[in-house]
Write a protein that holds these residues in place. Structure first.
Motif, PDB file in Angstrom:
ATOM      1  N   THR A  50       0.834  -1.212   0.000  1.00 59.81           N
ATOM      2  CA  THR A  50       0.000   0.000   0.000  1.00 59.81           C
ATOM      3  C   THR A  50       0.861   1.251   0.000  1.00 59.81           C
ATOM      4  O   THR A  50       0.550   2.237  -0.682  1.00 59.81           O
ATOM      5  CB  THR A  50      -0.953  -0.017   1.208  1.00 59.81           C
ATOM      6  OG1 THR A  50      -1.695  -1.254   1.202  1.00 59.81           O
ATOM      7  CG2 THR A  50      -1.939   1.141   1.157  1.00 59.81           C
ATOM      8  N   LYS A  51       1.945   1.225   0.742  1.00 61.07           N
ATOM      9  CA  LYS A  51       2.850   2.387   0.744  1.00 61.07           C
ATOM     10  C   LYS A  51       3.453   2.596  -0.644  1.00 61.07           C
ATOM     11  O   LYS A  51       3.620   3.742  -1.093  1.00 61.07           O
ATOM     12  CB  LYS A  51       3.943   2.208   1.807  1.00 61.07           C
ATOM     13  CG  LYS A  51       3.412   2.401   3.232  1.00 61.07           C
ATOM     14  CD  LYS A  51       4.512   2.269   4.265  1.00 61.07           C
ATOM     15  CE  LYS A  51       3.972   2.556   5.668  1.00 61.07           C
ATOM     16  NZ  LYS A  51       5.034   2.417   6.694  1.00 61.07           N
ATOM     17  N   CYS A  86       0.693   4.253  -2.687  1.00 59.56           N
ATOM     18  CA  CYS A  86       0.495   5.654  -2.284  1.00 59.56           C
ATOM     19  C   CYS A  86       1.619   6.541  -2.835  1.00 59.56           C
ATOM     20  O   CYS A  86       1.377   7.648  -3.320  1.00 59.56           O
ATOM     21  CB  CYS A  86       0.421   5.776  -0.764  1.00 59.56           C
ATOM     22  SG  CYS A  86      -1.089   5.098  -0.048  1.00 59.56           S
ATOM     23  N   LYS A 113       1.149   9.475  -5.592  1.00 68.53           N
ATOM     24  CA  LYS A 113       1.556  10.834  -5.191  1.00 68.53           C
ATOM     25  C   LYS A 113       2.565  11.435  -6.167  1.00 68.53           C
ATOM     26  O   LYS A 113       2.580  12.644  -6.394  1.00 68.53           O
ATOM     27  CB  LYS A 113       2.157  10.778  -3.783  1.00 68.53           C
ATOM     28  CG  LYS A 113       1.848  11.995  -2.916  1.00 68.53           C
ATOM     29  CD  LYS A 113       2.375  11.763  -1.512  1.00 68.53           C
ATOM     30  CE  LYS A 113       2.083  12.887  -0.578  1.00 68.53           C
ATOM     31  NZ  LYS A 113       0.693  13.258  -0.395  1.00 68.53           N
ATOM     32  N   ARG A 138      -6.256   9.711  -4.826  1.00 67.36           N
ATOM     33  CA  ARG A 138      -6.315   9.101  -3.499  1.00 67.36           C
ATOM     34  C   ARG A 138      -6.355   7.576  -3.628  1.00 67.36           C
ATOM     35  O   ARG A 138      -7.015   7.035  -4.510  1.00 67.36           O
ATOM     36  CB  ARG A 138      -7.585   9.597  -2.790  1.00 67.36           C
ATOM     37  CG  ARG A 138      -7.756   9.066  -1.388  1.00 67.36           C
ATOM     38  CD  ARG A 138      -9.088   9.528  -0.840  1.00 67.36           C
ATOM     39  NE  ARG A 138      -8.968  10.730  -0.066  1.00 67.36           N
ATOM     40  CZ  ARG A 138      -9.957  11.587   0.135  1.00 67.36           C
ATOM     41  NH1 ARG A 138     -11.121  11.382  -0.412  1.00 67.36           N
ATOM     42  NH2 ARG A 138      -9.775  12.655   0.888  1.00 67.36           N
ATOM     43  N   ILE A 139      -5.627   6.895  -2.750  1.00 62.12           N
ATOM     44  CA  ILE A 139      -5.618   5.432  -2.710  1.00 62.12           C
ATOM     45  C   ILE A 139      -6.536   4.988  -1.565  1.00 62.12           C
ATOM     46  O   ILE A 139      -6.400   5.455  -0.432  1.00 62.12           O
ATOM     47  CB  ILE A 139      -4.185   4.901  -2.492  1.00 62.12           C
ATOM     48  CG1 ILE A 139      -3.267   5.343  -3.644  1.00 62.12           C
ATOM     49  CG2 ILE A 139      -4.181   3.384  -2.355  1.00 62.12           C
ATOM     50  CD1 ILE A 139      -3.669   4.825  -5.014  1.00 62.12           C
ATOM     51  N   ARG A 177      -1.337   6.098   7.208  1.00 58.76           N
ATOM     52  CA  ARG A 177      -1.488   7.557   7.332  1.00 58.76           C
ATOM     53  C   ARG A 177      -0.299   8.227   8.022  1.00 58.76           C
ATOM     54  O   ARG A 177      -0.092   9.422   7.885  1.00 58.76           O
ATOM     55  CB  ARG A 177      -2.767   7.883   8.107  1.00 58.76           C
ATOM     56  CG  ARG A 177      -4.018   7.908   7.261  1.00 58.76           C
ATOM     57  CD  ARG A 177      -4.215   9.256   6.555  1.00 58.76           C
ATOM     58  NE  ARG A 177      -5.475   9.262   5.838  1.00 58.76           N
ATOM     59  CZ  ARG A 177      -6.605   9.729   6.341  1.00 58.76           C
ATOM     60  NH1 ARG A 177      -6.634  10.245   7.561  1.00 58.76           N
ATOM     61  NH2 ARG A 177      -7.708   9.682   5.614  1.00 58.76           N
ATOM     62  N   TYR A 192       1.473   8.667   4.612  1.00 53.03           N
ATOM     63  CA  TYR A 192       0.783   9.104   3.396  1.00 53.03           C
ATOM     64  C   TYR A 192      -0.591   9.686   3.703  1.00 53.03           C
ATOM     65  O   TYR A 192      -1.465   8.993   4.206  1.00 53.03           O
ATOM     66  CB  TYR A 192       0.656   7.927   2.411  1.00 53.03           C
ATOM     67  CG  TYR A 192       1.995   7.484   1.894  1.00 53.03           C
ATOM     68  CD1 TYR A 192       2.638   8.192   0.878  1.00 53.03           C
ATOM     69  CD2 TYR A 192       2.648   6.373   2.445  1.00 53.03           C
ATOM     70  CE1 TYR A 192       3.887   7.805   0.418  1.00 53.03           C
ATOM     71  CE2 TYR A 192       3.897   5.978   1.983  1.00 53.03           C
ATOM     72  CZ  TYR A 192       4.510   6.705   0.974  1.00 53.03           C
ATOM     73  OH  TYR A 192       5.748   6.326   0.518  1.00 53.03           O
ATOM     74  N   ASN A 225      -2.546  10.667   1.343  1.00 51.78           N
ATOM     75  CA  ASN A 225      -3.419  10.391   0.190  1.00 51.78           C
ATOM     76  C   ASN A 225      -4.050   8.998   0.290  1.00 51.78           C
ATOM     77  O   ASN A 225      -4.384   8.375  -0.711  1.00 51.78           O
ATOM     78  CB  ASN A 225      -2.648  10.527  -1.133  1.00 51.78           C
ATOM     79  CG  ASN A 225      -1.477   9.547  -1.258  1.00 51.78           C
ATOM     80  OD1 ASN A 225      -0.911   9.118  -0.255  1.00 51.78           O
ATOM     81  ND2 ASN A 225      -1.109   9.206  -2.482  1.00 51.78           N
ATOM     82  N   PHE A 226      -4.230   8.518   1.518  1.00 57.10           N
ATOM     83  CA  PHE A 226      -4.823   7.199   1.748  1.00 57.10           C
ATOM     84  C   PHE A 226      -6.077   7.308   2.609  1.00 57.10           C
ATOM     85  O   PHE A 226      -6.156   8.165   3.496  1.00 57.10           O
ATOM     86  CB  PHE A 226      -3.815   6.271   2.458  1.00 57.10           C
ATOM     87  CG  PHE A 226      -4.424   4.948   2.854  1.00 57.10           C
ATOM     88  CD1 PHE A 226      -4.578   3.943   1.912  1.00 57.10           C
ATOM     89  CD2 PHE A 226      -4.899   4.741   4.146  1.00 57.10           C
ATOM     90  CE1 PHE A 226      -5.175   2.733   2.266  1.00 57.10           C
ATOM     91  CE2 PHE A 226      -5.491   3.534   4.500  1.00 57.10           C
ATOM     92  CZ  PHE A 226      -5.630   2.532   3.552  1.00 57.10           C
TER      93      PHE A 226
END
Length: 303
Positions: free
Chosen positions: A138-139, A142, A146, A152-153, A182, A185, A187-188
């Protein structure tokens, strides 16, 4: 509620569920998206992969013309291929990340505001390793999103032991996961789905309150869970009013009430709330969509 629901949310439809012949990125994609784009009930739409670049071009033009908000559902890229984003086999994990990165590229191409995905299957004995693999993947997603803009993911919370058997999963683990991402990131976010609550054995309050600060997107739909022998058992998203279904107007009212109470449904920045409904057997998709609209209209009136 006397006020219009459009003041509080963008009402969306998941195209590839309503028209399941398109779920593998092929089929009558442009024709069926047009049906949604000309229906002013919807001011949002969720689409998935489109393997033909020409189709993507056609659809992009429709979106530019329609004044709709677009979101990208990457779940089919995993569910129809058997790829697992938290695969403990590194090669398998990297393949899953690669297809989702392709999804991010398509999402940007189509002008989408977010991309949603789901976590994969896991074994109880290696659950923590699977969790860490999910965090790592996931990172990566993201960071990739970005680097290209403001997409947004979004991780959608699924069942953990009935149908999809995804690690995320129970609300406590969803919260821990969102906190972890978070930290690095912004944008998650998380997505909650009314149709998954019966599968998770959680009420709306139990599923939403612990993760309210991470919630960015919602789905509404139905599920059958009482007996494995029943039609549409599991995560099949049948229409409202389906035999032995768990969700109808009263459950939708309660779901919306919790979302409004926490400020998720709001007038400053209305979020996307999309129907996730799928025709069962030979049901007509357009009638199933009309059913969903009637159900939401009735629930909103009772809120």
């Amino acid at each position: 509620m006397n006020e219009s629901m459009y003041k509080y949310m963008k009402v969306g439809l998941i195209h590839f569920m309503a028209y399941p012949s398109t779920i593998k990125g092929e089929g009558p994609i442009a024709e069926t998206i047009k049906k949604i784009a000309v229906d002013d009930y919807f001011n949002a739409i969720e689409v998935s992969w489109m393997k033909d670049p020409e189709v993507r071009k056609q659809v992009k033009k429709m979106f530019e013309t329609s004044h709709m908000t677009v979101a990208y559902g990457a779940q089919p890229r995993l569910l129809t291929t058997g790829l697992n984003i938290n695969d403990l086999n590194e090669e398998g994990r990297q393949k899953a990340v690669a297809t989702l990165k392709e999804g991010i590229d398509e999402a940007y191409e189509l002008g989408a505001v977010g991309l949603a995905f789901l976590s994969g299957k896991y074994e109880e004995a290696t659950k923590e390793e699977s969790f860490q693999a999910l965090v790592k993947s996931t990172k990566e997603l993201c960071a990739y999103a970005k680097s290209k803009g403001s997409l947004r993911i979004v991780l959608e919370v699924f069942d953990f032991d009935i149908d999809k058997k995804s690690i995320i999963g129970p609300v406590a683990l969803a919260k821990r996961f969102a906190e972890e991402i978070r930290k690095e990131y912004d944008n998650f976010g998380l997505m909650v789905d009314l149709s998954h609550l019966p599968l998770l054995r959680e009420t709306a309050e139990q599923a939403i309150l612990p993760i309210k600060e991470y919630l960015v997107h919602a789905h509404i739909g139905n599920a059958v869970v009482k007996d494995p022998s029943f039609e549409a058992y599991g995560d099949a998203h049948p229409r409202f009013g389906f035999p032995n279904g768990e969700n109808d107007v009263p459950e939708l009212v309660e779901f919306l009430r919790v979302l409004k109470d926490i400020g998720f449904l709001n007038t400053q920045n209305p979020p996307i709330v999309s129907f996730e409904v799928k025709p069962w057997g030979d049901e007509d998709p357009d009638i199933v969509i009309a059913n969903a609209k009637r159900t939401l209209n009735e629930a909103w009136a009772k809120l």
